[in-house]
Motif scaffolding. Structure first.
Motif, PDB file in Angstrom:
ATOM      1  N   GLY A 186     -67.811  24.690  57.976  1.00 14.41           N
ATOM      2  CA  GLY A 186     -66.959  25.788  58.387  1.00 14.41           C
ATOM      3  C   GLY A 186     -65.490  25.423  58.329  1.00 14.41           C
ATOM      4  O   GLY A 186     -65.070  24.525  57.585  1.00 14.41           O
ATOM      5  N   VAL A 187     -64.702  26.085  59.150  1.00 12.94           N
ATOM      6  CA  VAL A 187     -63.261  25.855  59.190  1.00 12.94           C
ATOM      7  C   VAL A 187     -62.968  24.427  59.640  1.00 12.94           C
ATOM      8  O   VAL A 187     -63.560  23.933  60.602  1.00 12.94           O
ATOM      9  CB  VAL A 187     -62.580  26.863  60.145  1.00 12.94           C
ATOM     10  N   GLY A 188     -62.066  23.760  58.924  1.00 13.65           N
ATOM     11  CA  GLY A 188     -61.685  22.402  59.289  1.00 13.65           C
ATOM     12  C   GLY A 188     -62.764  21.371  59.031  1.00 13.65           C
ATOM     13  O   GLY A 188     -62.710  20.266  59.563  1.00 13.65           O
ATOM     14  N   GLY A 189     -63.763  21.737  58.213  1.00  7.63           N
ATOM     15  CA  GLY A 189     -64.832  20.794  57.900  1.00  7.63           C
ATOM     16  C   GLY A 189     -65.891  20.664  58.980  1.00  7.63           C
ATOM     17  O   GLY A 189     -66.790  19.830  58.874  1.00  7.63           O
ATOM     18  N   ARG A 190     -65.789  21.498  60.016  1.00  4.81           N
ATOM     19  CA  ARG A 190     -66.776  21.444  61.089  1.00  4.81           C
ATOM     20  C   ARG A 190     -68.101  22.027  60.613  1.00  4.81           C
ATOM     21  O   ARG A 190     -68.137  23.091  60.007  1.00  4.81           O
ATOM     22  CB  ARG A 190     -66.264  22.221  62.297  1.00  4.81           C
ATOM     23  N   GLN A 191     -69.176  21.326  60.877  1.00  4.85           N
ATOM     24  CA  GLN A 191     -70.499  21.755  60.447  1.00  4.85           C
ATOM     25  C   GLN A 191     -71.123  22.734  61.440  1.00  4.85           C
ATOM     26  O   GLN A 191     -70.863  22.677  62.627  1.00  4.85           O
ATOM     27  CB  GLN A 191     -71.447  20.562  60.311  1.00  4.85           C
ATOM     28  N   GLN A 192     -71.953  23.618  60.901  1.00  3.95           N
ATOM     29  CA  GLN A 192     -72.819  24.451  61.732  1.00  3.95           C
ATOM     30  C   GLN A 192     -74.239  24.268  61.209  1.00  3.95           C
ATOM     31  O   GLN A 192     -74.524  24.560  60.042  1.00  3.95           O
ATOM     32  CB  GLN A 192     -72.434  25.929  61.654  1.00  3.95           C
ATOM     33  N   ILE A 193     -75.116  23.732  62.049  1.00  3.31           N
ATOM     34  CA  ILE A 193     -76.513  23.580  61.649  1.00  3.31           C
ATOM     35  C   ILE A 193     -77.187  24.945  61.724  1.00  3.31           C
ATOM     36  O   ILE A 193     -77.193  25.584  62.774  1.00  3.31           O
ATOM     37  CB  ILE A 193     -77.237  22.556  62.533  1.00  3.31           C
ATOM     38  N   LEU A 194     -77.731  25.383  60.603  1.00  5.84           N
ATOM     39  CA  LEU A 194     -78.323  26.708  60.497  1.00  5.84           C
ATOM     40  C   LEU A 194     -79.803  26.718  60.853  1.00  5.84           C
ATOM     41  O   LEU A 194     -80.298  27.660  61.470  1.00  5.84           O
ATOM     42  CB  LEU A 194     -78.150  27.245  59.067  1.00  5.84           C
ATOM     43  N   ARG A 195     -80.495  25.667  60.426  1.00  5.86           N
ATOM     44  CA  ARG A 195     -81.939  25.639  60.636  1.00  5.86           C
ATOM     45  C   ARG A 195     -82.439  24.208  60.553  1.00  5.86           C
ATOM     46  O   ARG A 195     -81.884  23.395  59.802  1.00  5.86           O
ATOM     47  CB  ARG A 195     -82.648  26.517  59.592  1.00  5.86           C
ATOM     48  N   LEU A 196     -83.470  23.913  61.308  1.00  3.62           N
ATOM     49  CA  LEU A 196     -84.126  22.619  61.256  1.00  3.62           C
ATOM     50  C   LEU A 196     -85.457  22.776  60.530  1.00  3.62           C
ATOM     51  O   LEU A 196     -86.196  23.724  60.771  1.00  3.62           O
ATOM     52  CB  LEU A 196     -84.352  22.068  62.663  1.00  3.62           C
ATOM     53  N   ILE A 197     -85.752  21.833  59.656  1.00  2.40           N
ATOM     54  CA  ILE A 197     -86.988  21.855  58.881  1.00  2.40           C
ATOM     55  C   ILE A 197     -87.925  20.786  59.425  1.00  2.40           C
ATOM     56  O   ILE A 197     -87.513  19.664  59.721  1.00  2.40           O
ATOM     57  CB  ILE A 197     -86.718  21.590  57.387  1.00  2.40           C
ATOM     58  N   ARG A 198     -89.179  21.146  59.573  1.00  3.59           N
ATOM     59  CA  ARG A 198     -90.191  20.188  60.023  1.00  3.59           C
ATOM     60  C   ARG A 198     -91.322  20.135  58.998  1.00  3.59           C
ATOM     61  O   ARG A 198     -91.518  21.070  58.226  1.00  3.59           O
ATOM     62  CB  ARG A 198     -90.743  20.599  61.391  1.00  3.59           C
ATOM     63  N   PRO A 199     -92.082  19.046  58.983  1.00  3.66           N
ATOM     64  CA  PRO A 199     -93.244  18.995  58.090  1.00  3.66           C
ATOM     65  C   PRO A 199     -94.300  20.026  58.539  1.00  3.66           C
ATOM     66  O   PRO A 199     -94.526  20.184  59.734  1.00  3.66           O
ATOM     67  CB  PRO A 199     -93.778  17.577  58.283  1.00  3.66           C
ATOM     68  N   VAL A 200     -94.983  20.749  57.706  1.00  4.05           N
ATOM     69  CA  VAL A 200     -94.764  20.844  56.261  1.00  4.05           C
ATOM     70  C   VAL A 200     -94.156  22.221  56.027  1.00  4.05           C
ATOM     71  O   VAL A 200     -94.870  23.215  56.104  1.00  4.05           O
ATOM     72  CB  VAL A 200     -96.092  20.707  55.497  1.00  4.05           C
ATOM     73  N   GLN A 201     -92.855  22.285  55.782  1.00  6.15           N
ATOM     74  CA  GLN A 201     -92.176  23.554  55.553  1.00  6.15           C
ATOM     75  C   GLN A 201     -91.450  23.518  54.208  1.00  6.15           C
ATOM     76  O   GLN A 201     -91.015  22.466  53.753  1.00  6.15           O
ATOM     77  CB  GLN A 201     -91.174  23.853  56.674  1.00  6.15           C
ATOM     78  N   TYR A 202     -91.319  24.703  53.608  1.00  3.63           N
ATOM     79  CA  TYR A 202     -90.650  24.863  52.324  1.00  3.63           C
ATOM     80  C   TYR A 202     -89.226  25.363  52.558  1.00  3.63           C
ATOM     81  O   TYR A 202     -88.975  26.154  53.462  1.00  3.63           O
ATOM     82  CB  TYR A 202     -91.416  25.849  51.446  1.00  3.63           C
ATOM     83  N   PHE A 203     -88.312  24.949  51.704  1.00  7.59           N
ATOM     84  CA  PHE A 203     -86.922  25.366  51.858  1.00  7.59           C
ATOM     85  C   PHE A 203     -86.202  25.257  50.523  1.00  7.59           C
ATOM     86  O   PHE A 203     -86.721  24.681  49.563  1.00  7.59           O
ATOM     87  CB  PHE A 203     -86.208  24.534  52.932  1.00  7.59           C
ATOM     88  N   GLY A 204     -85.009  25.862  50.467  1.00 10.58           N
ATOM     89  CA  GLY A 204     -84.163  25.715  49.290  1.00 10.58           C
ATOM     90  C   GLY A 204     -84.457  26.672  48.155  1.00 10.58           C
ATOM     91  O   GLY A 204     -83.968  26.468  47.039  1.00 10.58           O
ATOM     92  N   TYR A 205     -85.236  27.738  48.418  1.00  6.62           N
ATOM     93  CA  TYR A 205     -85.621  28.641  47.336  1.00  6.62           C
ATOM     94  C   TYR A 205     -84.886  29.987  47.361  1.00  6.62           C
ATOM     95  O   TYR A 205     -84.877  30.711  46.378  1.00  6.62           O
ATOM     96  CB  TYR A 205     -87.133  28.900  47.367  1.00  6.62           C
ATOM     97  N   ARG A 206     -84.270  30.354  48.480  1.00  7.98           N
ATOM     98  CA  ARG A 206     -83.657  31.671  48.604  1.00  7.98           C
ATOM     99  C   ARG A 206     -82.580  31.893  47.540  1.00  7.98           C
ATOM    100  O   ARG A 206     -82.497  32.967  46.914  1.00  7.98           O
ATOM    101  CB  ARG A 206     -83.042  31.854  50.001  1.00  7.98           C
ATOM    102  N   ALA A 207     -81.739  30.879  47.323  1.00  4.28           N
ATOM    103  CA  ALA A 207     -80.627  31.026  46.383  1.00  4.28           C
ATOM    104  C   ALA A 207     -81.124  31.286  44.967  1.00  4.28           C
ATOM    105  O   ALA A 207     -80.503  32.042  44.204  1.00  4.28           O
ATOM    106  CB  ALA A 207     -79.742  29.777  46.413  1.00  4.28           C
TER     107      ALA A 207
END
Length: 232
Positions: free
Chosen positions: A68-89
């Motif tokens: 975000g602003v000033g390089g501050r991170q915002q954690i959007l979601r936590l992934i746990r086994p066994v979950q899929y991610f990275g496909y929406r884009a």
């Protein structure tokens, strides 16, 4: 190694995707499945990268975050086994709008999205699997936006601790969270400064809701923590 890992994934209750695939489709996944080892804090993919893979967390813990602003991170979601991610884009035909990194040493599998797309074109149930996942994640994101913008600091931090408990559970003692996050990460999950996160943790300790020992957090009164999270 890949075959035995996939067989384990197929038996996981969280891995509903496998239940809608035919034997031939599972073989296609196996032939195109690659296992990656990521060290703690190592980036899996970065914002603005082109999406090329469906990712599946096999072991460890992963965070999705946005700078975000000033390089501050915002954690959007936590992934746990066994979950899929990275496909929406990929489905949106756009670069990644967030990044993903390992919270601890993790094992992640990948499948080319071109293969996934071909399977979807031949399997309506697989398409519905992704529609369900995307819809569920969107609903959770809507709820989280309201909570992060309207809850007070105590409510936000309590919610973050409950999220950690619900995602990763307890150690064998039934009280210690099975995840060890830096204060900065905990603050980024709660949408607050690190100093506010530290002060609020100390308040919870004084109220005997939790016990903190370094990065280890033990929840003494989960019911009260959930109440604080709910009424924020």
């Amino acid at each position: 190694m890949i075959k035995s890992t996939l067989e384990k994934v197929m038996t996981e209750d969280l891995s509903d995707m496998w239940s809608v695939l035919t034997g031939e489709e599972k073989r296609r996944i196996t032939d195109n499945f690659t296992i990656h080892h990521y060290k703690k804090n190592q980036v899996i993919y970065a914002e603005r990268d082109e999406p090329e893979h469906l990712w599946c967390l096999l072991h460890g813990k992963v965070k999705k975050y946005k700078d975000g602003v000033g390089g501050r991170q915002q954690i959007l979601r936590l992934i746990r086994p066994v979950q899929y991610f990275g496909y929406r884009a990929y489905f949106a035909h756009e670069p990644y709008v967030s990044s993903a990194a390992a919270i601890e040493n993790s094992i992640v599998g990948s499948i080319p999205m071109t293969v996934v797309e071909e399977l979807i074109n031949c399997n309506r149930d697989l398409a519905w699997f992704f529609i369900h996942e995307l819809s569920r994640n969107l609903g959770n994101s809507d709820t989280r936006i309201v909570n992060l913008t309207q809850k007070h600091i105590r409510g936000r931090l309590a919610e973050a601790l409950i999220v950690l408990r619900d995602n990763y559970g307890y150690e064998d003692d039934g009280m210690t969270l099975r995840i060890y996050m830096a204060r900065e990460d905990l603050a980024n999950l709660s949408n607050m400064t690190t100093s506010n996160a530290i002060r609020t943790l100390s308040t919870f300790v004084n109220e005997r809701i939790i016990v903190v020992d370094g990065r280890e957090i033990k929840i003494l009164n989960e019911a009260l923590l959930r109440k604080i999270s709910k009424f924020g």
